[in-house]
Design an enzyme around this catalytic site. Structure first.
Site, PDB file in Angstrom:
ATOM      1  N   MET A  18      29.891 -62.463 -35.671  1.00 18.99           N
ATOM      2  CA  MET A  18      29.930 -61.024 -35.940  1.00 18.99           C
ATOM      3  C   MET A  18      29.636 -60.706 -37.399  1.00 18.99           C
ATOM      4  O   MET A  18      28.963 -59.725 -37.705  1.00 18.99           O
ATOM      5  CB  MET A  18      31.294 -60.435 -35.558  1.00 18.99           C
ATOM      6  N   ASP A  37      31.704 -67.335 -47.003  1.00 17.63           N
ATOM      7  CA  ASP A  37      32.103 -68.174 -45.877  1.00 17.63           C
ATOM      8  C   ASP A  37      32.452 -69.543 -46.453  1.00 17.63           C
ATOM      9  O   ASP A  37      32.098 -69.862 -47.599  1.00 17.63           O
ATOM     10  CB  ASP A  37      30.940 -68.321 -44.878  1.00 17.63           C
ATOM     11  N   VAL A  61      39.011 -67.509 -48.209  1.00 18.26           N
ATOM     12  CA  VAL A  61      39.511 -66.135 -48.292  1.00 18.26           C
ATOM     13  C   VAL A  61      41.013 -66.059 -48.581  1.00 18.26           C
ATOM     14  O   VAL A  61      41.528 -65.002 -48.941  1.00 18.26           O
ATOM     15  CB  VAL A  61      39.196 -65.330 -47.011  1.00 18.26           C
ATOM     16  N   ASN A  87      36.120 -59.594 -42.644  1.00 15.93           N
ATOM     17  CA  ASN A  87      35.735 -60.042 -41.308  1.00 15.93           C
ATOM     18  C   ASN A  87      36.247 -61.441 -40.973  1.00 15.93           C
ATOM     19  O   ASN A  87      36.468 -61.761 -39.811  1.00 15.93           O
ATOM     20  CB  ASN A  87      34.203 -60.015 -41.187  1.00 15.93           C
ATOM     21  N   TYR A 150      47.728 -65.143 -33.596  1.00 14.48           N
ATOM     22  CA  TYR A 150      46.561 -64.249 -33.633  1.00 14.48           C
ATOM     23  C   TYR A 150      47.013 -62.801 -33.462  1.00 14.48           C
ATOM     24  O   TYR A 150      46.642 -61.928 -34.259  1.00 14.48           O
ATOM     25  CB  TYR A 150      45.573 -64.634 -32.525  1.00 14.48           C
ATOM     26  N   LYS A 154      46.818 -59.835 -36.351  1.00 13.90           N
ATOM     27  CA  LYS A 154      45.928 -58.703 -36.106  1.00 13.90           C
ATOM     28  C   LYS A 154      46.702 -57.374 -36.069  1.00 13.90           C
ATOM     29  O   LYS A 154      46.174 -56.330 -36.459  1.00 13.90           O
ATOM     30  CB  LYS A 154      45.129 -58.919 -34.818  1.00 13.90           C
ATOM     31  N   THR A 185      29.924 -63.561 -28.987  1.00 14.70           N
ATOM     32  CA  THR A 185      29.601 -64.422 -30.129  1.00 14.70           C
ATOM     33  C   THR A 185      29.392 -65.847 -29.616  1.00 14.70           C
ATOM     34  O   THR A 185      29.800 -66.181 -28.499  1.00 14.70           O
ATOM     35  CB  THR A 185      30.739 -64.416 -31.154  1.00 14.70           C
TER      36      THR A 185
END
Length: 244
Positions: A18, A37, A61, A87, A150, A154, A185
């Site tokens: 994405m 990345d 990140v 992202n 997760y 989120k 994806t």
């Protein structure tokens, strides 16, 4: 004029999937893009493919130092940052009873702490241009339950986006979250999962999974001045799954 003409954007986790779709659409709409990345080989190749308006910076990140490096490189190459798309993220499909503390802390660092660091670090750069737009990629599991770790992170991204929107509004910085459902994806539609995904898609009101570009179109809208009065909100792209 192109929708992101003159804007400088950072997109994390953009070597593939994405993030790559977002980067490609941003470039097509006039932005200068910093791709970040951990996958340096794919990231550099993709930046070269996108041309002179894209550069790649290898980034963890969850590292405050890496965030400072990314902002400095963006300003040095293209100027102050107008757009940040948080992202990057990972998933973990384990029962809570099987998750180790180390695994849990890792997903929190990558999915949650990274978003805090990105917003905090980019704000000073955005203030140089009179404001900006931060787009945090959450998930439909930031609205309804999914896997432990997760789901938690989120939901956190959703909440952080609202809190940050209030904190940063006086500086002209908007913050919104995007909540994709099942997206086609490479990770989702690989050979060993393709049949299961196709079967599950029949439970989606629109009877199909989304293409990455459909999420990118929403991200583009939020990054652009077209969404100038939208902040602290969540934008859901799930084919109606969470409406059921």
């Amino acid at each position: 004029m192109k929708r992101l003409e003159g804007k400088v954007a950072i997109i994390t986790g953009s070597a593939q999937g994405m993030g790559a779709a977002h980067a490609k659409l941003f470039i097509e709409n006039g932005a200068k893009v910093i791709l970040t990345d951990l996958n340096e080989v794919k990231g550099k190749a993709f930046a070269a493919e996108l041309g002179e308006n894209a550069i790649f910076v290898k980034q963890n990140v969850a590292s405050e130092e890496d965030w400072a490096t990314v902002i400095a490189k963006a300003e040095e190459t293209f100027g102050p940052v107008n757009v940040l798309v948080n992202n990057a993220g990972i998933t973990m499909a384990k029962n809570m009873l099987d998750v180790t503390v180390e695994e849990y802390r890792r997903i929190v660092e990558i999915n949650q702490v990274s978003v805090f660091l990105g917003m905090k670090t980019v704000a000073a750069s955005m203030m140089k241009t009179g404001g900006g737009s931060i787009v945090n990629i959450s998930s439909m599991n930031g609205l309804v339950a999914g896997a432990i770790g997760y789901t938690d992170t989120k939901f956190a991204v959703r909440g952080m986006s609202k809190a940050a929107a209030i904190n940063l509004a006086p500086m002209g910085i908007r913050v919104n979250s995007v909540h994709p459902g099942v997206i086609a994806t490479p990770m989702v539609v690989q050979e060993d999962t393709k049949a299961a995904v196709e079967s599950f898609s029949q439970h989606i009101p629109l009877k199909r999974v989304a293409q990455p570009e459909e999420v990118s179109n929403m991200v583009l809208f939020l990054a652009s001045d077209e969404s100038s009065y939208s902040t602290g909100s969540e934008f859901v792209i799930d084919g109606g799954l969470t409406a059921q």
